[in-house]
Structure formats: C-alpha cells, structure tokens
Enzyme design. Sequence first.
Site, PDB file in Angstrom:
ATOM      1  N   ALA A  11       0.843  -1.200   0.000  1.00  0.00           N
ATOM      2  CA  ALA A  11       0.000   0.000   0.000  1.00  0.00           C
ATOM      3  C   ALA A  11       0.876   1.247   0.000  1.00  0.00           C
ATOM      4  O   ALA A  11       0.700   2.166   0.802  1.00  0.00           O
ATOM      5  CB  ALA A  11      -0.947  -0.014   1.194  1.00  0.00           C
ATOM      6  N   TYR A  13       2.853   4.045  -2.897  1.00  0.00           N
ATOM      7  CA  TYR A  13       2.303   4.927  -3.938  1.00  0.00           C
ATOM      8  C   TYR A  13       1.631   4.130  -5.057  1.00  0.00           C
ATOM      9  O   TYR A  13       0.516   4.433  -5.470  1.00  0.00           O
ATOM     10  CB  TYR A  13       3.411   5.805  -4.530  1.00  0.00           C
ATOM     11  CG  TYR A  13       3.942   6.797  -3.541  1.00  0.00           C
ATOM     12  CD1 TYR A  13       3.249   7.956  -3.268  1.00  0.00           C
ATOM     13  CD2 TYR A  13       5.121   6.555  -2.839  1.00  0.00           C
ATOM     14  CE1 TYR A  13       3.710   8.869  -2.336  1.00  0.00           C
ATOM     15  CE2 TYR A  13       5.595   7.456  -1.915  1.00  0.00           C
ATOM     16  CZ  TYR A  13       4.884   8.614  -1.668  1.00  0.00           C
ATOM     17  OH  TYR A  13       5.343   9.505  -0.733  1.00  0.00           O
ATOM     18  N   LYS A  38       1.917  -4.681   5.060  1.00  0.00           N
ATOM     19  CA  LYS A  38       2.534  -5.005   6.345  1.00  0.00           C
ATOM     20  C   LYS A  38       1.901  -4.238   7.507  1.00  0.00           C
ATOM     21  O   LYS A  38       1.664  -4.776   8.562  1.00  0.00           O
ATOM     22  CB  LYS A  38       3.990  -4.551   6.214  1.00  0.00           C
ATOM     23  CG  LYS A  38       4.991  -5.355   6.933  1.00  0.00           C
ATOM     24  CD  LYS A  38       6.368  -4.779   6.636  1.00  0.00           C
ATOM     25  CE  LYS A  38       7.155  -5.720   5.776  1.00  0.00           C
ATOM     26  NZ  LYS A  38       8.538  -5.323   5.573  1.00  0.00           N
ATOM     27  N   VAL A  81       3.861 -10.194   3.440  1.00  0.00           N
ATOM     28  CA  VAL A  81       3.999 -11.181   2.370  1.00  0.00           C
ATOM     29  C   VAL A  81       5.323 -11.906   2.561  1.00  0.00           C
ATOM     30  O   VAL A  81       6.363 -11.283   2.770  1.00  0.00           O
ATOM     31  CB  VAL A  81       3.959 -10.493   0.981  1.00  0.00           C
ATOM     32  CG1 VAL A  81       4.113 -11.520  -0.136  1.00  0.00           C
ATOM     33  CG2 VAL A  81       2.679  -9.700   0.806  1.00  0.00           C
ATOM     34  N   GLU A 170      18.614  15.290   0.329  1.00  0.00           N
ATOM     35  CA  GLU A 170      17.425  15.775   1.056  1.00  0.00           C
ATOM     36  C   GLU A 170      17.588  15.561   2.572  1.00  0.00           C
ATOM     37  O   GLU A 170      17.192  16.404   3.370  1.00  0.00           O
ATOM     38  CB  GLU A 170      16.164  15.068   0.547  1.00  0.00           C
ATOM     39  CG  GLU A 170      15.813  15.502  -0.874  1.00  0.00           C
ATOM     40  CD  GLU A 170      14.372  15.228  -1.261  1.00  0.00           C
ATOM     41  OE1 GLU A 170      13.810  14.219  -0.807  1.00  0.00           O
ATOM     42  OE2 GLU A 170      13.812  16.032  -2.041  1.00  0.00           O
ATOM     43  N   ALA A 318       8.342   8.013  -6.956  1.00  0.00           N
ATOM     44  CA  ALA A 318       6.922   8.015  -6.588  1.00  0.00           C
ATOM     45  C   ALA A 318       6.088   8.521  -7.768  1.00  0.00           C
ATOM     46  O   ALA A 318       4.987   8.032  -8.021  1.00  0.00           O
ATOM     47  CB  ALA A 318       6.729   8.916  -5.374  1.00  0.00           C
ATOM     48  N   GLN A 319       6.643   9.507  -8.456  1.00  0.00           N
ATOM     49  CA  GLN A 319       5.946  10.084  -9.610  1.00  0.00           C
ATOM     50  C   GLN A 319       5.551   8.991 -10.612  1.00  0.00           C
ATOM     51  O   GLN A 319       4.396   8.873 -11.017  1.00  0.00           O
ATOM     52  CB  GLN A 319       6.891  11.105 -10.253  1.00  0.00           C
ATOM     53  CG  GLN A 319       6.328  11.861 -11.393  1.00  0.00           C
ATOM     54  CD  GLN A 319       7.250  12.978 -11.918  1.00  0.00           C
ATOM     55  OE1 GLN A 319       6.839  13.748 -12.747  1.00  0.00           O
ATOM     56  NE2 GLN A 319       8.467  13.068 -11.468  1.00  0.00           N
ATOM     57  N   LYS A 379       7.868  22.017  -4.120  1.00  0.00           N
ATOM     58  CA  LYS A 379       8.031  20.691  -3.499  1.00  0.00           C
ATOM     59  C   LYS A 379       6.815  20.384  -2.611  1.00  0.00           C
ATOM     60  O   LYS A 379       6.302  19.262  -2.610  1.00  0.00           O
ATOM     61  CB  LYS A 379       9.324  20.698  -2.666  1.00  0.00           C
ATOM     62  CG  LYS A 379       9.603  19.409  -1.945  1.00  0.00           C
ATOM     63  CD  LYS A 379      10.349  18.429  -2.833  1.00  0.00           C
ATOM     64  CE  LYS A 379      10.759  17.203  -2.095  1.00  0.00           C
ATOM     65  NZ  LYS A 379      10.247  15.979  -2.657  1.00  0.00           N
TER      66      LYS A 379
END
Length: 405
Positions: A11, A13, A38, A81, A170, A318-319, A379
């Site tokens: 679960a 992105y 999870k 899993v 980052e 993620a994009q 951002k």
Amino acid sequence: MRKPRIVVLGAGYGGLMTVTRLQKEMGTDAAEIILVNKNDYHYETTWLHEASAGTLHHDRVRYSINDVINRSKVNFLQATVEDIKIEEKKVITDQGELEFDYLVIALGAEAETFGIQGLKEYAFMISNVNSARQIREHIEYQFATYKTEDEKNDERLTIIVGGAGFTGIEFLGELGNRIPELCKEYDVDPKKVRIVCVEAAPMILPGFDPELVKYARAKLEKKGVEFSIGTPLKEATENSVLIAKGEDEVEEIKAGTVVWAAGVRGNPLIEKAGIENMRARVKINKDLRAPGHDNIFVIGDCSLMINEEINRPYPPTAQISMQQGEVCARNIASLVKGSEHLEEFTPDIKGTVCSLGEDDAIGVVYGKKLTGTKASFMKKVIDNRALYMVGGPSLVFKKGKFKFF
Ligand code: FAD
Ligand code: NAD
C-alpha cells in the site's frame, strides 16, 4: 460464478493508486479486490528524510489505509507477504495463503548495499517509518550521551551520510536545520558536530543540472555539511567508515552515526518468486505485466522500464509509481471485462524537485529551473498533490504541508 480475485501487494504509492482507481472503476459485482500491506497505515516514503532527521514527526508522514479505501469494495488484509507462488497463483503471508486471479506486485524498494561490508550491521537506512524513527532517536541519543560523558568523545557527534543522490541530499538538508536545534536542546557547541557526506561519483547529484547542483552544494556547505567527493565508501565498522581515496589510500572517519543512502534495489520477494529480474526489479512489458505472466502486474520500485531516449532505466520514483498505478487499474479493469486491449504506459515526467531543508530546494519543473523558496513551495505542492491523488481534499487538509514560506 466466482468473481475474479485481484490481489494487490503493498500500500505504497503504486499499490494505493491502483486500489483507489480500481474501486472507482469497478462495481462490487465485477471482482473481489484484496489489498495486502505489512502495516495498517501508508507512509509517504518521499517524506522519510524529514522523519529521519526529526524535522517532521513520523505520525505526520503516515495515514490509515482504511481512511482512503472504500471498504465495501476493497478488503484490506494487514499481513507481511512471505512468498509469491507464481505457478500456483498463490501468495503466502504470515496470516495465511491467498489465491489470486490477478496480482499486482507493488512492494517497493530496499536499500542497495552492493555487498559493502558492515553496512547491514552498522549503518542506518531511510526505508520506512520504523527506520526513520530509529535514526532520529539514535542521533538524539548521541547528543544526550555526549553530555553525560566526563571524557568527551567528539566523534560521537559525527554523522556520515553515504551517497549524495536525492535521498542523501534531502536528508542532509534536513540535518542542516535539525542540528542547530539539537545543539540548543542538549547544550552542545555546534563546532563539535560534523556532518560528512561521502559520495563515490565526482559530483553530488550525479547527472542533475550542474548549475542547480552548485547551488545545492553551496547551501549545504553553509549549513555545515562537508563533502568528500569521488571517495567511495568501502566498509562500515561499529564506529567508523572506511573511504577510498585514490587507488591505494583508505581513510577512516570515526562517527557515531552512519546513514546509508546510496541507491535502492527492488523487493527481495521478487528474487525469491523466481520472476526474471535485475537487482530485484522486473523489466516489465509496456502494459506493466511481467513478461510471460499475463495475470501479474509489477509496478513502482519493483519494476524497471527503459527510457528509450537515453537507453537507460527510468529512476525509481513516486511520480512514476503513481502514474503506473492509474494505468495498472485501467488495464486490470479491461481484463476483468474480458478485453485483451491493454493500455501502454509511458512515464510523463513533469520534473524533479530536491529539497534542501524546510525552506530551500532546487528543481526543474516543466523544463524551468527553480531554486530557493520558489522550489521549496513547488516541493510542497507536489507533496500535497500526492495526498490529493490518493485521498482527495480531506486527506490534504489532514496531512498536507501548508507552511509555504
Ligand atoms: P512504496 O511507496 O515504498 O510502498 C511499498 C509498500 O509495500 C509499503 O507500504 C511497505 O510497507 C509495503 N511492503 C513492503 N514489503 C512488504 C511485505 N513483505 N509485505 C507486506 N507489505 C510490504 N520519488 C519522487 O518521485 N519524488 C520524491 O520527492 C521522492 N523523494 C524520496 C525521498 C526519500 C527519502 C526516499 C527514500 C525516496 C524518495 N522518492 C521520491 C522515491 C519514492 O519514494 C519511491 O520511488 C516510491 O516510494 C516507490 O513507490 P512504491 O509504491 O513502489 O513503494
Ligand atoms: P541514487 O541512485 O539516486 O543515488 C545514490 C548515490 O549514491 C549516487 O550518487 C551514487 O554515486 C552514490 N554511491 C553509490 N555507491 C556509493 C559508495 N560506495 N560510496 C559513496 N557513494 C556511493 O539513490 P537514492 O538517492 O537513494 O534515490 C533512490 C531513488 O529515489 C532514485 O530514483 C531517486 O531519483 C529517488 N528519489 C527522488 C527524490 C526527489 O525526486 N526529490 C528524492 C529522493 C529519492
């Protein structure tokens, strides 16, 4: 007749986009949808550097899965899993076995250690809420312990960040904001703290726009970050790292904290399942299915797609994961309806923004270069958009970032 069963693993992105789109696309009679994850929450992997540095509480980066799924259409199973039995069309979890007609593997990535000695034992990785919380607590523990020692061990206050890709940079940006707060809180002289970034390539953010890279480096150095460039990390020990300097020279840097942020590989379950892969990523067909497996879709960081313009893989982001989730849902809906006409997926890269802390960033958006507060604003817009795409305006109000300047 039994309804076809769609099982979505993960679960993150990719998985959440698939499920939230499937629940819109399909009526309850069309198929049974089971989402397996999870935890009972989703976390914004893209915000984990903030939780790791302690600039954002870990509860801000996660939300309940039940808040975004339609429980009349989707069954959520909280389970880990353990194996995927491709031929038997079965998933093995710690809560039992699940048969599937269609499977979506969206189990995300793991840190890539390249077999470097000591990393698994002694380095922290920015991987999930648990590891982020541990990094934050560990750094804080080092500050607190430093103050209790009669014989001061300054090296306790050294933080090594391995890798100056987007994750490393980052995280350094957040540390740049967090360390002055910690120094105040624990009465530590800021001059005693060292933040060292070790990068193997000859530049930070290899391959990114050189002008923006120069800006990022200067801003991070101003926040006290030291860069060791062109010096691959070779080994981690309990209290140091060894870095290669030139052909024969090896330097040891003593440190109380080592954070490894030098790239990712797919989920090891891909390798275990015996699906053809490269570093646990499946080179998928254009319709997002695993080659030779017409009922198995692989998306997000577990998948690999080649950018034909440069003949190199698209970076796992993620994009792309979210865009894949949308197409994956439409393709599964088509198969359930009996159509064999599946959509081909092409990433639509809108840009890349790399934060340098709360109020600074660099980026290229729709081909335009941005720095400083403008990039940082963008951002946060991107972060809020990801929430909107999955949970609509209510999720944005609950979890969004609104401190723009
Ligand atoms: P994830 O979002 O990681 O989700 C995987 C899910 O699977 C998780 O919920 C996990 O708990 C679950 N799972 C894993 N194993 C199991 C198991 N065995 N059983 C059950 N469940 C399991 N990309 C961008 O585009 N922009 C950014 O600004 C950006 N910033 C980033 C910042 C950081 C600090 C990091 C680490 C990455 C960043 N990325 C960014 C990359 C991006 O986060 C990933 O590409 C993206 O999360 C991949 O999505 P996914 O759906 O494949 O996996
Ligand atoms: P990356 O592959 O982008 O960068 C890893 C860095 O580690 C590289 O610069 C590499 O040269 C360096 N490295 C590798 N081995 C090393 C060694 N032995 N010693 C020192 N340095 C070493 O990986 P990442 O930063 O973990 O990012 C993972 C993915 O997530 C990427 O696809 C990235 O684009 C994405 N991401 C995106 C954002 C964003 O868009 N803002 C932020 C974070 C991550």
